[in-house]
Design an enzyme around this catalytic site. Structure first.
Site, mmCIF file in Angstrom:
data_model
loop_
_atom_site.group_PDB
_atom_site.id
_atom_site.type_symbol
_atom_site.label_atom_id
_atom_site.label_comp_id
_atom_site.label_asym_id
_atom_site.label_seq_id
_atom_site.Cartn_x
_atom_site.Cartn_y
_atom_site.Cartn_z
ATOM 1 N N HIS A 154 0.824 -1.211 0.000
ATOM 2 C CA HIS A 154 0.000 0.000 0.000
ATOM 3 C C HIS A 154 0.854 1.254 0.000
ATOM 4 O O HIS A 154 0.509 2.244 -0.629
ATOM 5 C CB HIS A 154 -0.934 -0.005 1.209
ATOM 6 C CG HIS A 154 -1.931 -1.112 1.159
ATOM 7 N ND1 HIS A 154 -2.859 -1.221 0.136
ATOM 8 C CD2 HIS A 154 -2.144 -2.174 1.947
ATOM 9 C CE1 HIS A 154 -3.599 -2.287 0.322
ATOM 10 N NE2 HIS A 154 -3.181 -2.901 1.416
ATOM 11 N N ASP A 167 -2.669 -10.948 -8.752
ATOM 12 C CA ASP A 167 -2.991 -12.303 -8.315
ATOM 13 C C ASP A 167 -2.194 -13.357 -9.080
ATOM 14 O O ASP A 167 -1.776 -14.358 -8.507
ATOM 15 C CB ASP A 167 -4.497 -12.570 -8.474
ATOM 16 C CG ASP A 167 -5.265 -12.046 -7.275
ATOM 17 O OD1 ASP A 167 -4.808 -12.284 -6.142
ATOM 18 O OD2 ASP A 167 -6.295 -11.389 -7.467
ATOM 19 N N CYS A 184 -4.250 -5.692 -16.283
ATOM 20 C CA CYS A 184 -4.893 -4.733 -15.367
ATOM 21 C C CYS A 184 -4.321 -4.788 -13.958
ATOM 22 O O CYS A 184 -4.845 -4.141 -13.057
ATOM 23 C CB CYS A 184 -6.404 -4.895 -15.364
ATOM 24 S SG CYS A 184 -6.949 -6.478 -14.749
ATOM 25 N N GLU A 191 -5.720 -14.690 -13.917
ATOM 26 C CA GLU A 191 -4.980 -14.391 -12.683
ATOM 27 C C GLU A 191 -4.682 -15.650 -11.885
ATOM 28 O O GLU A 191 -4.204 -15.587 -10.761
ATOM 29 C CB GLU A 191 -5.698 -13.332 -11.843
ATOM 30 C CG GLU A 191 -7.161 -13.571 -11.619
ATOM 31 C CD GLU A 191 -7.864 -12.398 -10.923
ATOM 32 O OE1 GLU A 191 -7.199 -11.479 -10.425
ATOM 33 O OE2 GLU A 191 -9.101 -12.432 -10.884
HETATM 34 C C1 PEP Z 1 -5.081 -8.435 -10.110
HETATM 35 O O1 PEP Z 1 -5.195 -9.440 -9.421
HETATM 36 O O2 PEP Z 1 -4.045 -8.134 -10.723
HETATM 37 C C2 PEP Z 1 -6.208 -7.486 -10.212
HETATM 38 C C3 PEP Z 1 -6.184 -6.477 -11.043
HETATM 39 O O3 PEP Z 1 -7.265 -7.703 -9.388
HETATM 40 P P1 PEP Z 1 -7.297 -7.272 -7.856
HETATM 41 O O4 PEP Z 1 -6.054 -6.498 -7.577
HETATM 42 O O5 PEP Z 1 -8.543 -6.464 -7.693
HETATM 43 O O6 PEP Z 1 -7.343 -8.600 -7.173
HETATM 44 MG MG MG Z 2 -7.163 -10.084 -8.727
#
Ligand code: PEP
Ligand code: MG
Length: 666
Positions: free
Chosen positions: A295, A555, A602, A531
Site C-alpha cells: 500500500h 494475483d 490490469c 490471474e
Molecule cells: C489483479 O489481481 O491483478 C487485479 C487487477 O485484481 P485485484 O487487484 O482487484 O485482485
Molecule cells: Mg485479482
C-alpha cells in the site's frame, strides 16, 4: 571433528531471527556443535548462548562440529549461513561465497539497491523516520471532561480519516481508500468505546483508558493466528494511536520530520503514515521491507512521490543527514554522491519533470510506437469520481471497474437499481469509450459482513471471486441485470474474476445469457481475468469462449510464485516480472491472438516502467493502469519501438530471475 570459518553476512549480524534459524538447524543433528567468535564460545543449540556471541555483520565465526553426523551438520549450517539465515533478501553477496574476508553490510558510501516503487528522483539528506513515542502524564480531570476530550479526539480522527479516504479516492488509489474506510469503521466500534467509557467512569484518564484498550484489542486479535485478523490488528493499532496522539495534543501523527526537505528512510510505512507525509518536507522515501504492490508503494505513486522499497534492514543504520540520491525508477539509493553525480541527478530530475509535463500535454493522444503500433491505455477505476478523472487524464476507456466498492462497508448488498444507476453513470461518463465491468470479486482478503463464508484456513485459496458468486447465483444474476440494463447507456463489457476452470466461465456465461434473454437486450462482450496459472495454461481453450482476456498480474504473481501478495517480508520477492509469470502471460497472448481475441493487463505491473516494454513485446494489446499513471505510460509507449520491445521480451523470457529481467530493462 569438522571445523569451518564463515562470515556472517546478515546486515544486522547474528541477531535474534537469524540466530534462531541457526539454532534450529543445529538442533536437527546429534553432533555437539560449538560456535566461537573472538574469545566467546557458544553452544549452537542454545539461542541465548548464541545471542551472547554478539557476532556482527561481516565478522567471522568459527564452527566446530563433533559427532556421528558432523559432515551433514556442517554442510547444512554452512549453507544456512550462506543463504542468509532466513534473510536472503538482504544478503548482497552470491550465496555460495563462503569466504573468510570481512565484508561491510552497512554501506556508508555507494549504491543501495531495492525495488522501484514510484518513479521520480529525489536529491537530499536522508532522515530516519521513527514514530515518536506517545507519552503522557495524566491526571484524571473528571468523568465528564475526560469523556468530552475522548469524543473530541475521535471526531478529529474521523475528520482526518475521511480526508485521507477522499484524497486516495481522487487519486484513484481505491484499495487504499478502502483502508481508511476500515479505520473509520474501527473508530465507530461501539464495543471499543463502551470499554473505554467504562474505564473512564472508574476514574481512569481518557488517554490511559484508550491506550490500554487499544493495546489489549490489537494484541488479542494479533494472537488469533489468522492472517486476515492479524492485518486488522495493525489497523486497530494505527487508528488507536491516531486518536491517542490527538488526545494528548501530538497532532503531527508522530511523524517527527525536520523542517528541511528530506529523503525518508523507514522500516515500513503504514498507509496512514504514507498518506500523511507532508510533500513539502518529504522528497521521497526508501523502506527496508515491502514490495511494489504494498500500500505504501501504491500511495507513493498516487502522490507522485519517488520511492523505493525492500532496500534491506541495513538502511536503518544509515546516519541522518547523509546526502543521497533516490532514483524511484531504478530503485536505487546513492549515498554521499560526488558533485558530478549530483549534477547528473539534477539533470535527470529536470528531464523527468519535462517528460512528465510533455506526457500530460499529450495525454489525450493515442499511444502509438515510432514503428506504428498502437497500444490502448485505459484506466483502473473504483467508482464514478475515478472515471471522470480518467477521462481527463486521457484514458481510452476503463479496463477494470472494481465493482467491490459498491458492496463494501455496508450492511446489505446494493440493490439492482442502485447498481444500475452507478454503472449507467460510469458508462455515460466514459462517453462511448468501453468500460469493462468486473463482476464482484469478494472473499479472500475482502470479506463482506452480509455474505456468509465459513471460516477458511487459506482464504486466498478459498471461496473467492467467481467461485463465491457461482455459489450465490442470485448475487451474480442481480449484478448482471444491472450491467446489461446500464449497457444501453454506453459501451459496457463484462469480465469475470478468478476463473480457474472453463466450467466456471461456462456457468457464469449461462447466467448472463439467461438474464439477457429475460431482459431482451443485446449481448455485451464477455471476458475473463487471467490471474490463476491454470487459466493461463488453458488460455487456448478459454480463448474460444470469450471476447477478451485481462491479466491480473497482482494475483497471477501471488498464485504462480505461491507468495501472498500482502505478505510483508515476501512482498519484495513477489515480483510479477519473474520469468515464470512472463511466460504465462506470453502464452496467454499467443493463445488469444491465435483465436483472434485481445489481451489486456490490469494488475499494478501494467504501469511499472520496467514492465511496460516487456508487455508490449509480449504482444499485449491494452494496458489498464491507475489514473495518475496514464499520461506517463502512454509517453513510454510512444518512445519505444515494437521491434525493440519484442527483442527485449524474448530476452526476458530466457532470464532466470525477476532481478535479471529488471537488470535487462535497466
Ligand atoms: C489483479 O489481481 O491483478 C487485479 C487487477 O485484481 P485485484 O487487484 O482487484 O485482485
Ligand atoms: Mg485479482
Amino acid at each position: 571433528m569438522k571445523e569451518l570459518d564463515i562470515v556472517i553476512q546478515n546486515p544486522t549480524g547474528l541477531h535474534a531471527r537469524p540466530a534462531k534459524v541457526f539454532v534450529n538447524t543445529a538442533k536437527q543433528f546429534q553432533s555437539d556443535i560449538r560456535v566461537h567468535h573472538g574469545t566467546k564460545k557458544a553452544n549452537a543449540k542454545s539461542l541465548i548462548s548464541m545471542l551472547t556471541l554478539g557476532a556482527e555483520a561481516g565478522t567471522t565465526i568459527h564452527i566446530v562440529v563433533d559427532g556421528v553426523d558432523e559432515e551433514t551438520a556442517m554442510t547444512m549450517l554452512a549453507t544456512a549461513v550462506a543463504d542468509g539465515l532466513g534473510e536472503a533478501e538482504h544478503i548482497n553477496q552470491p550465496t555460495n561465497q563462503l569466504t573468510s574476508q570481512s565484508t561491510n553490510q552497512q554501506p556508508q558510501d555507494g549504491l543501495i539497491r531495492g525495488i522501484a516503487a514510484a518513479p521520480g528522483i529525489a536529491i537530499g539528506p536522508i532522515f530516519q523516520l521513527r514514530h515518536a513515542e506517545v507519552t503522557f502524564t495524566e491526571t484524571f480531570g473528571g468523568a465528564s471532561a475526560e469523556e468530552t476530550r475522548l469524543q473530541t479526539a475521535i471526531e478529529q480522527a474521523r475528520g482526518q480519516l475521511a480526508a485521507l479516504h477522499q484524497q486516495m479516492l481522487t487519486r484513484s488509489a481505491t484499495n487504499e481508500a478502502a483502508i481508511f474506510d476500515v479505520h473509520l469503521e474501527i473508530l465507530d466500534d461501539p464495543d471499543l468505546l463502551d470499554t473505554v467509557l467504562g474505564k473512564i467512569s472508574q476514574q481512569q484518564p481518557a488517554a490511559q483508558a484508550w491506550q490500554s484498550t487499544i493495546e489489549a484489542r490489537a494484541k488479542l486479535i494479533a494472537g488469533l493466528d489468522d492472517p486476515l485478523l492479524a492485518a486488522r490488528s495493525a489497523d486497530i493499532h494505527d487508528v488507536g494511536y491516531r486518536v491517542l496522539r490527538l488526545l494528548v495534543g501530538a497532532d503531527d501523527q508522530g511523524l517527527r520530520l525536520p523542517e528541511h526537505p528530506v529523503i525518508v528512510i523507514a522500516h515500513d510505512l503504514s498507509p496512514s503514515d504514507t498518506a500523511s507525509l507532508p510533500k513539502e518536507r518529504v522528497l521521497g522515501f526508501c523502506t527496508a521491507v515491502g514490495g511494489p504492490t504494498a500500500h505504501s508503494a501504491i500511495i507513493a505513486r498516487a502522490l507522485s512521490l519517488p520511492a523505493m522499497v525492500s532496500a534491506g534492514v541495513s538502511v536503518l543504520e544509515l546516519a541522518n543527514n547523509t546526502p543521497a540520491i533516490l532514483d524511484g525508477r531504478s530503485g536505487t539509493l546513492t549515498l554521499n554522491p560526488d558533485a558530478q553525480a549530483i549534477a547528473q541527478a539534477q539533470q535527470m530530475q529536470a528531464t523527468w519533470r519535462q517528460q512528465q509535463e510533455t506526457a500530460a500535454r499529450s495525454a489525450a493522444a493515442p499511444a502509438i510506437t515510432p514503428d506504428g503500433h498502437r497500444v490502448e491505455v485505459v484506466a483502473n477505476v473504483g467508482g464514478l469520481a475515478d472515471t471522470k478523472a480518467a477521462v481527463l487524464a486521457g484514458a481510452e476507456g476503463v479496463g477494470l471497474l472494481r465493482t467491490e466498492f459498491l458492496f463494501l462497508d455496508r450492511a446489505a448488498a446494493p440493490s439492482e437499481e442502485e447498481q444500475f444507476a452507478v454503472y449507467r453513470d460510469i458508462a455515460q461518463a466514459m462517453q462511448g469509450q468501453p468500460v469493462i465491468v468486473r463482476t464482484l470479486d469478494i472473499g479472500g482478503d475482502k470479506p463482506l459482513p452480509y455474505i456468509e463464508v465459513p471460516p477458511e484456513a487459506n482464504p486466498f485459496l478459498g471461496e473467492r471471486g467467481i467461485r463465491l458468486c457461482l455459489n450465490r447465483p442470485h448475487l451474480l444474476r442481480e449484478q448482471v441485470r444491472a450491467i446489461l440494463r446500464a449497457a444501453e447507456h454506453g459501451k459496457l463489457r463484462i469480465m469475470f474474476p478468478m476463473i480457474a476452470d472453463i466450467g466456471e466461465l461456462r456457468a457464469a456465461r449461462t447466467i448472463v445469457e439467461e438474464v439477457r434473454a429475460e431482459l431482451k437486450v443485446p449481448m455485451v462482450e464477455i471476458g475473463i481475468m487471467i490471474e490463476i496459472p491454470s487459466a493461463a495454461l488453458m488460455a487456448d481453450a478459454l480463448a474460444a469462449e470469450v471476447d477478451f482476456f485481462s491479466v491480473g498480474t497482482n494475483d497471477l504473481t501471488q498464485y504462480t510464485l505461491a507468495m501472498d501478495r500482502q505478505h510483508p517480508s515476501l512482498a519484495g520477492k513477489a515480483d510479477g516480472l519473474h520469468p515464470a509469470v512472463l511466460r504465462l502471460i506470453g502464452r496467454t497472448v499467443e493463445a488469444a491472438h491465435a483465436a483472434g481475441k485481445w489481451v489486456g493487463i490490469c494488475g499494478e505491473l501494467g504501469a511499472d516502467p520496467q514492465a511496460v516494454p516487456i508487455f508490449m513485446g509480449l504482444g499485449v494489446d491494452e494496458l489498464s493502469v491507475s489514473v495518475p499513471a496514464i499520461p506517463s505510460v502512454k509517453a513510454q509507449i510512444r518512445a519505444q519501438t515494437l521491434v525493440g520491445a519484442k527483442e527485449l521480451a524474448q530476452k526476458a523470457l530466457t532470464c532466470a530471475t525477476a532481478q535479471e529481467v529488471r537488470e535487462l530493462v535497466r
